[in-house]
Design a protein around this motif. Structure first.
Motif, PDB file in Angstrom:
ATOM      1  N   LYS A 142      -1.429  -2.235  -7.734  1.00 38.44           N
ATOM      2  CA  LYS A 142      -1.409  -3.679  -7.965  1.00 38.44           C
ATOM      3  C   LYS A 142      -0.990  -3.975  -9.407  1.00 38.44           C
ATOM      4  CE  LYS A 142      -5.254  -6.092  -8.401  1.00 38.44           C
ATOM      5  NZ  LYS A 142      -6.488  -6.830  -8.035  1.00 38.44           N
ATOM      6  N   HIS A 143      -1.570  -3.243 -10.339  1.00 47.77           N
ATOM      7  CA  HIS A 143      -1.207  -3.433 -11.745  1.00 47.77           C
ATOM      8  C   HIS A 143       0.248  -3.017 -11.985  1.00 47.77           C
ATOM      9  CE1 HIS A 143      -5.593  -3.399 -11.863  1.00 47.77           C
ATOM     10  NE2 HIS A 143      -5.505  -4.045 -13.010  1.00 47.77           N
ATOM     11  N   SER A 144       0.712  -2.038 -11.227  1.00 46.79           N
ATOM     12  CA  SER A 144       2.084  -1.565 -11.375  1.00 46.79           C
ATOM     13  C   SER A 144       3.081  -2.668 -11.047  1.00 46.79           C
ATOM     14  CB  SER A 144       2.327  -0.359 -10.457  1.00 46.79           C
ATOM     15  OG  SER A 144       3.687   0.026 -10.476  1.00 46.79           O
ATOM     16  N   ILE A 145       2.875  -3.330  -9.924  1.00 51.45           N
ATOM     17  CA  ILE A 145       3.857  -4.338  -9.514  1.00 51.45           C
ATOM     18  C   ILE A 145       3.762  -5.595 -10.380  1.00 51.45           C
ATOM     19  CG2 ILE A 145       2.589  -5.674  -7.749  1.00 51.45           C
ATOM     20  CD1 ILE A 145       5.171  -5.026  -5.960  1.00 51.45           C
ATOM     21  N   ILE A 146       2.566  -5.888 -10.892  1.00 54.09           N
ATOM     22  CA  ILE A 146       2.418  -7.014 -11.825  1.00 54.09           C
ATOM     23  C   ILE A 146       3.176  -6.718 -13.117  1.00 54.09           C
ATOM     24  CG2 ILE A 146       0.776  -8.263 -13.280  1.00 54.09           C
ATOM     25  CD1 ILE A 146      -1.265  -7.961 -10.988  1.00 54.09           C
ATOM     26  N   ALA A 147       3.036  -5.484 -13.614  1.00 51.97           N
ATOM     27  CA  ALA A 147       3.742  -5.083 -14.837  1.00 51.97           C
ATOM     28  C   ALA A 147       5.247  -5.062 -14.618  1.00 51.97           C
ATOM     29  CB  ALA A 147       3.248  -3.710 -15.293  1.00 51.97           C
TER      30      ALA A 147
END
Length: 354
Positions: A41-46
């Motif tokens: 989730k943090h990956s795609i937000i970043a």
């Protein structure tokens, strides 16, 4: 010290917002690859943040005010106290003001990341589901490839001064490609069956797996469809005009013959494939070269085996139409162009507005 020297020193110390923006974009892109395995989730937000920053950097190169969503104010911009443009606003300004928008395909690919980011932030999604992980891996690989086409191709003259190590950044997506190994393994029977039918499978240029089914589209124009990551590249298999060896033109700004190192640009490729050469008798009757609505290429569309091919993006079409207002030829839909115009004019509405 004179006041003039003070002004010079102050100017020299003034921060470079463009450099900071690009550095932040690279940081977010790096974070996206680091977080992919443990916190997708943090990956795609970043990753989405990186995409927006690269778009804003291109706007900033044109003028700082283009990065501000409403009521630009230099003091507020320099202090960071402003609302920046959204993804949609950035794309619109790149098209209407800068004149160098992402192609429709690139924009759609990057927009997939934006939509998935919004879904992750506002709604629940089971990120432990292997199917979801595969989806994220493919989406980010596709978006990364689209970004490379922008910063390393279409906007290379803007970003080359930052010495971006695209090869090193690409290497950071190894985990994404590795995660698709499960999908590749699950397709073993299907891929074996395709080979048995005589289909040619090559290594995919994006995920690396030998799952790209190649085919001839039309004469020199080829394509491949990867059954793992769904990457569908097109290329021209041409004969070098200097050494007669076959070389591949992928629709990039330049293509190089690996045998004699001859470099061909888009105009060279157009001259090779154009089967309607200019003569003194038919020059004014020619419908090509024409413009491409997909990649915004100017006079990149040429006649190609009873069809029309853009040597900029390798878009193959069956027709060329003239703009109803300016008369420029285009491979796009020119219906209503007398009023709305085309890629190179604003039509009657622009004239009436003035």
């Amino acid at each position: 010290m004179s006041s003039g020297n003070k002004k010079t020193r102050a100017k020299a110390k003034r921060p470079d917002p463009m450099r900071d923006l690009v550095a932040n974009a690279v940081d977010f892109l790096t974070l996206a690859t680091e977080e992919f395995k443990e916190r997708p989730k943090h990956s795609i937000i970043a990753f989405h943040s990186a995409v927006e920053l690269f778009l804003k950097a291109r706007l900033l190169e044109e003028h700082w005010s283009l990065v501000v969503s409403k009521t630009p104010d230099l003091a507020s911009f320099e202090s960071g106290d402003f609302v920046s443009v959204t993804f949609e606003e950035a794309c619109q300004r790149l098209a209407k003001i800068v004149g160098s928008p992402p192609t429709d395909r690139v924009r759609q690919t990057l927009d997939v990341i934006r939509k998935h980011r919004n879904k992750m932030v506002h709604f629940f999604q089971d990120i432990d589901d292997p199917v979801v992980r595969e989806q994220i891996a493919m989406e980010e690989l596709n978006a990364w490839h689209a970004l490379v086409g922008l910063i390393g191709g279409q906007w290379r003259d803007v970003f080359e001064r930052f010495d971006l190590d695209i090869e090193a950044l690409d290497g950071r997506f190894a985990e994404h490609r590795l995660y698709l190994q499960t999908r590749f393994t699950s397709l073993a029977e299907k891929l074996s069956s395709l080979k048995g039918e005589g289909k040619v499978l090559a290594a995919c240029g994006r995920c690396g797996f030998e799952a790209a089914e190649t085919a001839v589209v039309l004469h020199e124009l080829h394509c491949a469809k990867c059954h793992v990551c769904h990457f569908v590249p097109h290329w021209l298999a041409l004969e070098c005009t200097h050494c007669s060896a076959e070389f591949r033109a992928d629709g990039d700004e330049t293509s190089t013959c690996e045998v004699c190192d001859t470099v061909f640009d888009a105009s060279d490729i157009a001259e090779i494939v154009d089967d309607d050469p200019v003569t003194t008798d038919n020059y004014y009757d020619r419908v090509t070269p024409a413009n491409c609505t997909r990649c915004d290429g100017h006079q990149t569309v040429v006649s190609f085996h009873d069809h029309y091919l853009c040597t900029g993006c390798l878009e193959l079409t069956d027709h060329i139409s003239a703009c109803g207002w300016c008369g420029e030829g285009s491979n796009g839909d020119m219906e209503g162009s007398e009023w709305k115009g085309c890629n190179y004019c604003d039509g009657r509405k622009g004239w009436d507005r003035d």
